[in-house]
Design an enzyme around this catalytic site. Structure first.
Site, PDB file in Angstrom:
ATOM      1  CE  LYS A  88       3.512   0.116   4.504  1.00  0.00           C
ATOM      2  NZ  LYS A  88       2.704   0.019   3.310  1.00  0.00           N
ATOM      3  CD  GLU A  91      -2.693   1.314   2.482  1.00  0.00           C
ATOM      4  OE1 GLU A  91      -2.605   0.459   3.385  1.00  0.00           O
ATOM      5  OE2 GLU A  91      -3.442   2.305   2.534  1.00  0.00           O
ATOM      6  NE  ARG A 126       4.247  -7.425  10.501  1.00  0.00           N
ATOM      7  CZ  ARG A 126       3.564  -6.725   9.613  1.00  0.00           C
ATOM      8  NH1 ARG A 126       2.532  -7.238   8.988  1.00  0.00           N
ATOM      9  NH2 ARG A 126       3.922  -5.490   9.332  1.00  0.00           N
TER      10      ARG A 126
HETATM   11  P1  ATP Z   1       3.273  -2.039   7.853  1.00  0.00           P
HETATM   12  O1  ATP Z   1       2.289  -2.549   8.857  1.00  0.00           O
HETATM   13  O2  ATP Z   1       4.697  -2.181   8.266  1.00  0.00           O
HETATM   14  O3  ATP Z   1       2.953  -0.699   7.369  1.00  0.00           O
HETATM   15  P2  ATP Z   1       1.882  -3.427   5.852  1.00  0.00           P
HETATM   16  O4  ATP Z   1       1.665  -4.862   6.014  1.00  0.00           O
HETATM   17  O5  ATP Z   1       0.759  -2.488   6.108  1.00  0.00           O
HETATM   18  O6  ATP Z   1       3.163  -3.035   6.656  1.00  0.00           O
HETATM   19  P3  ATP Z   1       1.851  -3.365   3.024  1.00  0.00           P
HETATM   20  O7  ATP Z   1       2.278  -2.265   2.147  1.00  0.00           O
HETATM   21  O8  ATP Z   1       0.410  -3.661   3.103  1.00  0.00           O
HETATM   22  O9  ATP Z   1       2.448  -3.079   4.432  1.00  0.00           O
HETATM   23  O10 ATP Z   1       2.651  -4.695   2.733  1.00  0.00           O
HETATM   24  C1  ATP Z   1       3.041  -5.180   1.491  1.00  0.00           C
HETATM   25  C2  ATP Z   1       3.418  -6.618   1.659  1.00  0.00           C
HETATM   26  O11 ATP Z   1       4.527  -6.736   2.506  1.00  0.00           O
HETATM   27  C3  ATP Z   1       2.302  -7.413   2.278  1.00  0.00           C
HETATM   28  O12 ATP Z   1       2.162  -8.624   1.592  1.00  0.00           O
HETATM   29  C4  ATP Z   1       2.764  -7.635   3.686  1.00  0.00           C
HETATM   30  O13 ATP Z   1       2.265  -8.841   4.194  1.00  0.00           O
HETATM   31  C5  ATP Z   1       4.277  -7.675   3.527  1.00  0.00           C
HETATM   32  N1  ATP Z   1       4.928  -7.250   4.745  1.00  0.00           N
HETATM   33  C6  ATP Z   1       4.722  -6.125   5.450  1.00  0.00           C
HETATM   34  N2  ATP Z   1       5.461  -6.097   6.561  1.00  0.00           N
HETATM   35  C7  ATP Z   1       6.184  -7.234   6.569  1.00  0.00           C
HETATM   36  C8  ATP Z   1       7.131  -7.808   7.460  1.00  0.00           C
HETATM   37  N3  ATP Z   1       7.500  -7.180   8.581  1.00  0.00           N
HETATM   38  N4  ATP Z   1       7.662  -9.000   7.144  1.00  0.00           N
HETATM   39  C9  ATP Z   1       7.297  -9.629   6.020  1.00  0.00           C
HETATM   40  N5  ATP Z   1       6.423  -9.156   5.145  1.00  0.00           N
HETATM   41  C10 ATP Z   1       5.846  -7.975   5.402  1.00  0.00           C
HETATM   42 MG    MG Z   2      -0.477  -1.401   6.755  1.00  0.00          MG
END
Ligand code: ATP
Ligand code: MG
Length: 797
Positions: free
Chosen positions: A277, A41, A267
């Site tokens: 983020k 995102e 994760r």
């Molecule tokens: P954050 O909570 O850190 O903002 P998010 O999951 O909201 O992360 P996205 O942009 O939705 O971020 O994630 C893109 C992809 O990266 C998704 O498939 C998510 O599952 C994966 N992802 C995000 N954080 C991690 C992590 N710490 N380890 C492994 N994969 C991750």
């Molecule tokens: Mg998120």
């Protein structure tokens, strides 16, 4: 993917449960082409956790000769921005991942998603609800209690279609209506209790502008995006496990052609940092860091700016592996991977971070010699040298000089000689101080015979230090980065905000460092090892030929490998202890009057660890004792668990510099003796460390036996006399004289006729008894080795 990746592919990524599933799907014929995607995102910059997802998805696509899409999941206009889209593309590309033409945006599918929603309404699988957000939550029930249907749940298809169309047309305010799936208000999975599919949001989207005022929810949109793109395996993190049921429901209810399979993995979490983020954005917006690429952050752009090469991130992610259990990875593992990656690649150069001037008084004024220096001294087949200028005035690092060094300090001190790397041996003759007593310069002399680091007479100073020419070196700013948080889990305290745990020393800027002149031609992009300091590169934003600015990528010390070794050691120790206990238990059953080892009064290891946690000086000693003094872990641990004891040890080795011998004597003889005497603290005893050192020397030179050394120590405590006097007065020197020992042995044999008979009759185990008797008769002074031989001889006669 970069070449780096293909060549270094490790088993950790190659074989995992996801690949097993894919293998099955290929074998069964379910798929013949694998499609994955990385679906960020665009609401912030990517972090190292995302790198795991990126490398996993692109790695699988590469290995199975399929493809991986980069798709922006841009369904929430409020948080998203094109700045983030651009940064994410840059980061993914920098990691070596190539999406080719497969760049997608969820917003491009809004029309198709809308059409499918209309179809769901027509099929009676979705309805417009007009409860407020609050009411919807209440109606949903709880885990233990089923929800109840909304009064609007049974609106007619016509009414739903009309309302939904008017929602899209912008006739309603935010929150007035939502579109919900009609599934089951009593489903044990709360997510299945008529989840929201669309909400009204009058906001401008970074790509679609004001075209839409209704936006699809994640659970509706994400699976459709996957399906539209023909994704076969939709990999996501574990928190989406419960969403899988809904994912599958939407796929089935909308009757889309492709049916992707969602698979969850753990994760990546790191200690000493935060990773979401949202939390990172707060640090940036509140000015705790200089921006999203502040090298202290775990974002990919920050790691890039810091100087971490993408290959090091691949290596780290490979080490972490892919599993289904959440865990926190130690940041030292990341540091280890960076160091390991750079070790074989980074040329070595010299830079002095805290310059102290050295004038070589016997070196001709105005003369400069250009001395050859290898870029890869550790890897001789690798080509590459440059010349470093040597002259009368140099800089060395302030920490490489001590005015009153302990014996164990091998670098420069008054009257001491060290080797200058690639240069000459120098000896410090005089220390120059300013009015405040600060050391400002060292006057040294060099030995012209030692050019290049070897002396014709074979002299070999223990210390080798780095240096630069005062005249030719270049000034540089050096930014030394440390962990952003001072505790390992900054988010773990429910009562305190993570920003309260920021490490105030996470950035130290050194303004007046000096680097060797070869760095003038540094084309910015080379990662160097500054010898004995760490890995550095020019800051890509702030460095220029007029003002060099270097970032420390990672320090040199490999604490991770050490920690691992230590862990193994501890495991081994535990295992041995267990075995020992069993043996002891067996022994106890026999009668045994002898106490094993007399107890020591030292604090238990738990308190020693605590003491070191609270006192960094003690912690530093534990490291130093192991690394520089080469002590066994156990000795280093005991000696560094208590300040008075550490100081006692250090004072003792100034008198007698056998570092390991002194340590082991203190641990094995002095501490148990103190324990026996009910002395609480080393600071309570009034024998001088220097005297104890002399005692250890006498033992080490075999003038006295081990047993006597301990006895003498006891007498020193009692009488305050020095060890020499005690040994002389009481005649405690080891008896090595054979005729004297023979006399003793004969006496023992004469006194124990029964034992002699039994021994001669075959009970050879009695040898120990005789040795004991001889030791006793000699009051512990008999040389046990020689005594043993004589006893055997005499008994065999
Ligand atoms: P954050 O909570 O850190 O903002 P998010 O999951 O909201 O992360 P996205 O942009 O939705 O971020 O994630 C893109 C992809 O990266 C998704 O498939 C998510 O599952 C994966 N992802 C995000 N954080 C991690 C992590 N710490 N380890 C492994 N994969 C991750
Ligand atoms: Mg998120």
């Amino acid at each position: 993917m970069s070449d780096d990746k293909t060549k270094n592919e490790s088993e950790a990524t190659r074989s995992n449960f996801i690949r097993d599933i894919i293998d099955e799907d290929l074998e069964s014929g379910k798929h013949d082409f694998i499609v994955t995607r990385f679906p960020p995102e665009p609401n912030g910059y990517l972090h190292i956790g995302h790198a795991k997802s990126i490398l996993l998805n692109f790695g699988i696509a590469q290995d199975y000769e399929g493809r991986c899409h980069l798709r922006f999941d841009d369904t929430n206009p409020l948080a998203e921005d094109t700045e983030y889209v651009e940064s994410i593309k840059q980061d993914v590309a920098w990691l070596g991942c190539d999406w080719g033409e497969h760049l997608y945006f969820a917003s491009d599918y809004f029309e198709r998603m809308y059409d499918l929603a209309v179809q769901l309404i027509k099929d009676g699988k979705a309805y417009v609800d007009s409860l407020s957000t609050e009411e919807i939550r209440e109606y949903r029930g709880t885990l233990g209690e089923p929800g109840k249907p909304s009064p609007y749940r049974d609106r007619s298809v016509e009414e739903n279609l009309d309302l939904f169309e008017r929602m899209r047309a912008g006739e309603f305010e935010d929150g007035e209506h939502v579109l919900r799936a009609k599934i089951d208000m009593a489903n044990p999975n709360m997510l299945m209790r008529d989840p929201l599919l669309y909400r009204i949001r009058h906001a401008t989207h970074h790509r679609t502008g004001d075209d839409w005022c209704i936006y699809p929810m994640y659970d509706y949109a994400h699976c459709l995006e996957d399906a539209f793109e023909g994704v076969t395996h939709s990999l996501c993190t574990l928190e989406f496990e419960n969403n899988r049921e809904l994912y599958d429901w939407v796929i089935e209810a909308t009757e889309v052609e492709c049916q992707p399979r969602q698979i969850e993995f753990a994760r990546l979490n790191l200690n000493y940092t935060v990773m979401s983020k949202r939390k990172l954005r707060r640090l940036v917006e509140a000015g705790h860091v200089s921006g999203w690429d502040d090298p202290r952050l775990p974002t990919i752009s920050a790691l890039r700016r810091r100087g971490v090469p993408p290959g090091a991130i691949h290596q780290f992610i490979d080490m972490v592996g892919v599993a289904r259990a959440n865990s926190v990875v130690d940041v030292q593992m990341l540091e280890y991977a960076i160091r390991d990656h750079l070790n074989m690649r980074a040329p070595r150069v010299m830079a002095v971070l805290d310059p102290l001037k050295v004038t070589i008084t016997n070196y001709p004024e105005g003369q400069t010699e250009w001395l050859p220096a290898d870029y890869y001294p550790h890897d001789v087949p690798k080509e590459g040298t440059r010349e470093v200028p040597f002259g009368r005035e140099l800089y060395i690092d302030r920490s490489d000089f001590m005015e009153n060094p302990p014996k164990s300090f091998w670098r420069l001190g008054p009257g001491r000689e060290v080797r200058l790397r690639y240069g000459y041996f120098i000896t410090c003759d005089e220390v120059v101080k300013d009015d405040d007593g600060q050391i400002v310069e060292l006057l040294c002399s060099y030995d012209p015979e030692t050019k290049g680091g070897d002396a014709p007479d074979g002299r070999n100073p223990k210390g080798t230090i780095h240096w630069v020419s005062a005249e030719h070196s270049l000034p540089a700013e050096v930014r030394v980065y440390d962990r952003l948080f001072s505790i390992d889990l900054p988010e773990s305290d429910p009562d305190r905000d993570y920003t309260e745990f920021l490490n105030p020393k996470s950035l130290v800027v050194i303004q007046n460092a000096r680097v060797e002149p070869s760095l003038k031609d540094d084309d910015a992009g080379t990662r160097y090892q500054f010898e004995r300091e760490g890995y550095f590169w020019q800051d890509p934003e702030d460095s220029s030929p007029d003002k060099l600015v270097y970032n420390r990528i990672v320090a040199l010390r490999d604490t991770w490998a050490k920690k691992e070794a230590q862990m193994k050691k501890e495991q081994e120790k535990k295992r041995q202890e267990k075995a020992k206990k069993e043996v002891e238990k067996a022994k106890k059953e026999k009668k045994s009057s002898q106490k094993d080892r007399r107890p020591s009064k030292r604090p238990a290891s738990y308190y020693r660890d605590k003491a070191r946690e609270e006192n960094p000086e003690l912690a530093a000693r534990l490291e130093r004792y192991q690394d520089e003094y080469d002590l066994q872990y156990d000795d280093a641990d005991l000696l560094s668990g208590e300040l008075a004891l550490a100081e006692f040890y250090e004072a003792a080795i100034e008198t007698y510099d056998k570092l390991q011998t002194v340590a082991s004597w203190l641990v094995n003889e002095m501490l148990p003796e103190l324990g026996e005497r009910e002395i609480e603290s080393v600071s309570d005893i009034d024998v001088e460390p220097a005297e104890v050192a002399k005692l250890i020397e006498a033992f080490d030179n075999e003038r006295i036996t081990n047993q006597i050394s301990r006895e003498v120590f006891g007498k020193m405590l009692e009488t305050g006399k020095d060890p020499e006097t005690i040994i002389d007065e009481e005649g405690l020197e080891r008896i090595t004289d054979t005729s004297e020992l023979e006399g003793l042995v004969e006496g023992v044999i004469a006194d124990n006729p029964d034992e002699v008979e039994r021994y001669r009759g075959g009970k050879k185990a009695l040898l120990g008894f005789f040795i004991g008797q001889v030791m006793q008769a000699s009051k512990g002074t008999a040389d046990p080795q020689i005594a043993r031989q004589i006893i055997q001889q005499k008994l065999e006669e």
